[in-house]
Write an enzyme that holds these catalytic residues in place. Sequence first.
Site, PDB file in Angstrom:
ATOM      1  N   HIS A  73       1.920   1.348  -3.185  1.00 33.32           N
ATOM      2  CA  HIS A  73       1.103   2.271  -4.133  1.00 33.32           C
ATOM      3  C   HIS A  73       1.737   3.617  -4.115  1.00 33.32           C
ATOM      4  O   HIS A  73       1.231   4.393  -4.721  1.00 33.32           O
ATOM      5  CB  HIS A  73      -0.168   2.484  -3.535  1.00 33.32           C
ATOM      6  CG  HIS A  73      -0.940   1.152  -3.310  1.00 33.32           C
ATOM      7  ND1 HIS A  73      -2.356   1.147  -2.634  1.00 33.32           N
ATOM      8  CD2 HIS A  73      -0.906   0.066  -3.694  1.00 33.32           C
ATOM      9  CE1 HIS A  73      -2.863   0.023  -2.883  1.00 33.32           C
ATOM     10  NE2 HIS A  73      -1.992  -0.515  -3.663  1.00 33.32           N
ATOM     11  N   ASP A 118       0.827  -0.980  -0.065  1.00 26.33           N
ATOM     12  CA  ASP A 118       0.113  -0.090   0.144  1.00 26.33           C
ATOM     13  C   ASP A 118       0.723   1.016  -0.030  1.00 26.33           C
ATOM     14  O   ASP A 118       2.156   1.229  -0.373  1.00 26.33           O
ATOM     15  CB  ASP A 118      -1.028  -0.039   1.141  1.00 26.33           C
ATOM     16  CG  ASP A 118      -2.299   0.678   0.956  1.00 26.33           C
ATOM     17  OD1 ASP A 118      -2.225   1.830   0.644  1.00 26.33           O
ATOM     18  OD2 ASP A 118      -3.569   0.009   1.020  1.00 26.33           O
TER      19      ASP A 118
END
Length: 367
Positions: free
Chosen positions: A228, A206
Amino acid sequence: MRTSFVTMLALGAAAVSAAPAAPVTDLVERGSSCTFTTAEAAKAGKGSCSTIVLDNIKVPAGETLDLTKLKSGTQVVFKGETSFGYKEWTGPLVSFSGSNIHVSGAAGHVINGGGPSWWDGKGTNGGKKKPKFFYAHHLDDSTISGLNVKNTPVQGFSILADRLTLDHITIDNSEGDAKGGHNTDAFDVGSSTFITISNANIKNQDDCLAINSGSNIKFVGGTCSGGHGISIGSVGLRDNNIVKDVTISDSTVINSDNGVRVKTIYQATGAVSGVTFSNIKLSNIAKYGIVIEQDYENGSPTGKPTNGVPISELTIENVTGTLKSSATEVYILCGNGSCKNWKWAGNSLSGGKKSGKCGNVPAGASC
């Protein structure tokens, strides 16, 4: 009257034996060092020590390694392997608070979050209830340095503090790539001021960094892999929705979905100002190199931007690198009049495709 030498010795001994024991506060001031091998002992004795060594602690399931409300000036050292029993709960596994606290790791230590026991591919969106890893809440005028972290169940460091520095933090959640790690953000920052995160080395699934609110925040010299990318937001729908004066510089993002991004929430209010991304190197980015959008709702873009969280005084300079052929190099979707006074210079991305869906791009930016 003369007092014999023997009598004088006896009186002296009595005086020594009658002296009161040093209070706990004196022990702290005199530099006492305590080594704890259980979480229970650390919680009970933390107030009596100026230096705390956490030696191979196995934290029972469903309990927090509680280092909150430490005495000012306390030093805490993680030694050996710190591990945690399995239970479905929200955590945190570790919690620190206090002022002028210094947290570090001894050579060869690891803090093992035990992520594979919780990972199910759903993160915080369902499935098993998973504990957050480390709360640095109200940990002010303090430092966290040289920690080696492995396999956080979900989010890593939750930062709500003033004047906190985190240096040389390593988080290795790479096992989660194949074992269902999800929502394993490294650093989530909210309602904080004067935060510096330097020389971080992150492998996760993430955001490497997500700043939801706060001011005077720096992220420098970081390496982010597998997640991410580096993010501002999503901003909006919290108690504090202001992000101001942030510098993200001299960092690398590799094998990640995104490079750098700014996200604000659909129909929310707030403001993002004075954010700088500078000297960021990207490699093998899968979705977006640079992405700025004002249309997030329930964690996903809607394609319908709103202007309640303006993005102003944004600088994106010297963001360079390569993307996968299916990725979009730059995507900007702003609300009407809500993106202004941007500086855009020296950015060069290759390997991906151009976007045909940008909207309300401010003067000076390129999409």
